[in-house]
Design a protein around this motif. Structure first.
Motif, PDB file in Angstrom:
ATOM      1  N   VAL A   1       0.640  -1.477   0.084  1.00  0.00           N
ATOM      2  CA  VAL A   1       0.139  -0.063  -0.020  1.00  0.00           C
ATOM      3  C   VAL A   1       1.034   0.932  -0.092  1.00  0.00           C
ATOM      4  O   VAL A   1       2.049   1.301   0.457  1.00  0.00           O
ATOM      5  N   ASN A   2       0.305   2.354  -0.475  1.00  0.00           N
ATOM      6  CA  ASN A   2       1.023   3.557  -0.236  1.00  0.00           C
ATOM      7  C   ASN A   2       1.206   3.933   1.193  1.00  0.00           C
ATOM      8  O   ASN A   2       0.510   3.669   1.998  1.00  0.00           O
ATOM      9  N   ALA A   3       2.319   4.808   1.305  1.00  0.00           N
ATOM     10  CA  ALA A   3       2.926   4.635   2.703  1.00  0.00           C
ATOM     11  C   ALA A   3       2.926   5.965   3.529  1.00  0.00           C
ATOM     12  O   ALA A   3       3.361   6.082   4.430  1.00  0.00           O
ATOM     13  N   GLY A   4       2.123   6.923   2.958  1.00  0.00           N
ATOM     14  CA  GLY A   4       2.356   8.269   3.581  1.00  0.00           C
ATOM     15  C   GLY A   4       2.382   9.288   2.557  1.00  0.00           C
ATOM     16  O   GLY A   4       2.718   9.238   1.209  1.00  0.00           O
ATOM     17  N   MET A   5       2.414  10.518   3.017  1.00  0.00           N
ATOM     18  CA  MET A   5       2.611  11.791   2.276  1.00  0.00           C
ATOM     19  C   MET A   5       3.784  12.286   1.784  1.00  0.00           C
ATOM     20  O   MET A   5       4.916  11.614   2.523  1.00  0.00           O
ATOM     21  N   PHE A   6       3.979  12.745   0.660  1.00  0.00           N
ATOM     22  CA  PHE A   6       5.200  13.005  -0.154  1.00  0.00           C
ATOM     23  C   PHE A   6       5.270  14.326  -0.864  1.00  0.00           C
ATOM     24  O   PHE A   6       4.185  14.839  -1.130  1.00  0.00           O
ATOM     25  N   GLU A   7       6.427  14.685  -1.282  1.00  0.00           N
ATOM     26  CA  GLU A   7       6.792  16.068  -1.835  1.00  0.00           C
ATOM     27  C   GLU A   7       7.024  15.666  -3.406  1.00  0.00           C
ATOM     28  O   GLU A   7       6.675  14.809  -3.913  1.00  0.00           O
ATOM     29  N   GLU A   8       6.855  16.662  -4.066  1.00  0.00           N
ATOM     30  CA  GLU A   8       7.202  16.579  -5.723  1.00  0.00           C
ATOM     31  C   GLU A   8       8.465  15.885  -5.838  1.00  0.00           C
ATOM     32  O   GLU A   8       9.255  16.011  -5.107  1.00  0.00           O
ATOM     33  N   GLY A   9       8.267  14.852  -6.803  1.00  0.00           N
ATOM     34  CA  GLY A   9       9.425  13.814  -7.047  1.00  0.00           C
ATOM     35  C   GLY A   9       9.276  12.632  -5.916  1.00  0.00           C
ATOM     36  O   GLY A   9      10.036  11.677  -6.247  1.00  0.00           O
ATOM     37  N   GLY A  10       8.170  12.424  -5.018  1.00  0.00           N
ATOM     38  CA  GLY A  10       8.125  11.162  -4.361  1.00  0.00           C
ATOM     39  C   GLY A  10       8.830  11.111  -3.021  1.00  0.00           C
ATOM     40  O   GLY A  10       8.569  10.123  -2.426  1.00  0.00           O
ATOM     41  N   ASP A  11       9.391  12.292  -2.596  1.00  0.00           N
ATOM     42  CA  ASP A  11      10.317  12.267  -1.381  1.00  0.00           C
ATOM     43  C   ASP A  11       9.227  12.186  -0.093  1.00  0.00           C
ATOM     44  O   ASP A  11       8.560  13.104  -0.303  1.00  0.00           O
ATOM     45  N   PRO A  12       9.481  11.404   0.831  1.00  0.00           N
ATOM     46  CA  PRO A  12       8.472  11.634   2.100  1.00  0.00           C
ATOM     47  C   PRO A  12       8.737  12.735   2.632  1.00  0.00           C
ATOM     48  O   PRO A  12       9.566  13.432   2.725  1.00  0.00           O
ATOM     49  N   VAL A  13       7.700  13.238   3.224  1.00  0.00           N
ATOM     50  CA  VAL A  13       7.596  14.597   3.921  1.00  0.00           C
ATOM     51  C   VAL A  13       8.137  14.363   5.389  1.00  0.00           C
ATOM     52  O   VAL A  13       8.880  15.390   5.902  1.00  0.00           O
ATOM     53  N   GLY A  14       7.952  13.246   6.010  1.00  0.00           N
ATOM     54  CA  GLY A  14       8.411  13.076   7.313  1.00  0.00           C
ATOM     55  C   GLY A  14       9.139  11.830   7.281  1.00  0.00           C
ATOM     56  O   GLY A  14       9.853  11.327   6.403  1.00  0.00           O
TER      57      GLY A  14
END
Length: 279
Positions: free
Chosen positions: A108-121
């Motif tokens: 499953v998708n695992a959380g929120m991310f920035e442009e380019g796919g890097d995780p926010v946290g």
């Protein structure tokens, strides 16, 4: 930061709202076999539905269809991966094409991310920390405090608030992902989530029950934050549950040939079988 700043304000009761009602425990839940919840396409080489048992089940909670995928410490191991568009996968189908479907229980998708796919946290993959814990204030669902971390090493998995994680977890886990908001905190709904707010979309989340099993739930129809939170608290008896994302939420379940399509995704949680079913 495309995903970070998208906020579903209608579904969250902010400071000006009245305190959320706890709601009554659910009386019954209808359970069946998992099936595709959103438009799905089998990944090349991933058709194994006749060979393995599904770890996912379909559930009807208060007239809303959900899929509950259960990772058991005795049968599964959990890891993280990145599916960003910047040199990584970019979609669940692209990720699935790189893995042997016989070894995968689901992903499953695992959380929120920035442009380019890097995780926010906070994000750990294979024991390597790729992103530090994010406790900054800001807009969006991620910053609805408390937010939290889903993490684990071996067969011990937990959900903690970010503050609890920072104060009490000293050893780096094998995997970890931070998202927000928490849906359930110590058996109570997040204080800023209404019981069943008007904001509805496809959403997914994770929580660990008293038996140590991780429940990865994705809605098969638009759902409010409050109803998803109450499903964890009332039906699954989960004391701490973490929202992962909405609208982009996707599931790959090889046992039912389900692989969701949609907008690009970033972090992924991968649940593998310790012993493939065909061995």
């Amino acid at each position: 930061m495309r995903r970070l700043f998208r906020t579903f304000t209608l579904g969250l009761c902010l400071a000006a709202c009245q305190p959320a009602q706890e709601g009554d425990p659910v009386a019954s839940v209808t359970v069946g076999r998992d099936g595709p919840a959103t438009p799905a396409t089998p990944a090349p080489g991933a058709t194994i539905a006749s060979q393995v048992e599904s770890a996912c089940r379909s559930v009807i909670f208060e007239n809303t269809p959900l899929t509950d995928c259960i990772a058991s410490p005795e049968r599964h191991r959990i890891s993280t991966a990145l599916a960003g568009s910047d040199g990584n996968f970019g979609s669940m189908a692209a990720f699935a094409a790189t893995r042997d479907a016989r070894t995968i229980a689901f992903a499953v998708n695992a959380g929120m991310f920035e442009e380019g796919g890097d995780p926010v946290g906070y994000f750990v993959s294979g024991g390597e920390r790729l992103k530090e814990l994010n406790t900054a204030a800001g807009p969006g669902n991620f910053h609805m405090k408390p937010n939290g971390v889903f993490f684990g090493t071996g067969d011990r998995w937990k959900v903690r608030t970010a503050e609890d994680f920072r104060a009490n977890v000293s050893e780096r886990p094998q995997f970890g992902t931070q998202s927000g908001p928490m849906l359930v905190v110590d058996g109570r709904l997040h204080p800023e989530i209404t019981q069943d707010g008007p904001s509805r979309t496809i959403r997914n989340a994770v929580g660990v029950d008293e038996q140590g099993r991780a429940h990865f739930v994705i809605s098969s129809a638009p759902i409010s934050f409050g109803k998803l939170a109450r499903f964890y608290r009332d039906a699954l008896k989960v004391k701490n549950a973490l929202y992962l994302d909405g609208s982009v939420s996707q599931l790959w379940n090889p046992a039912t040939d389900r692989i969701d399509q949609g907008a690009p995704i970033g972090p992924i949680l991968v649940v593998e079988r310790k012993v493939p079913d065909d061995e």
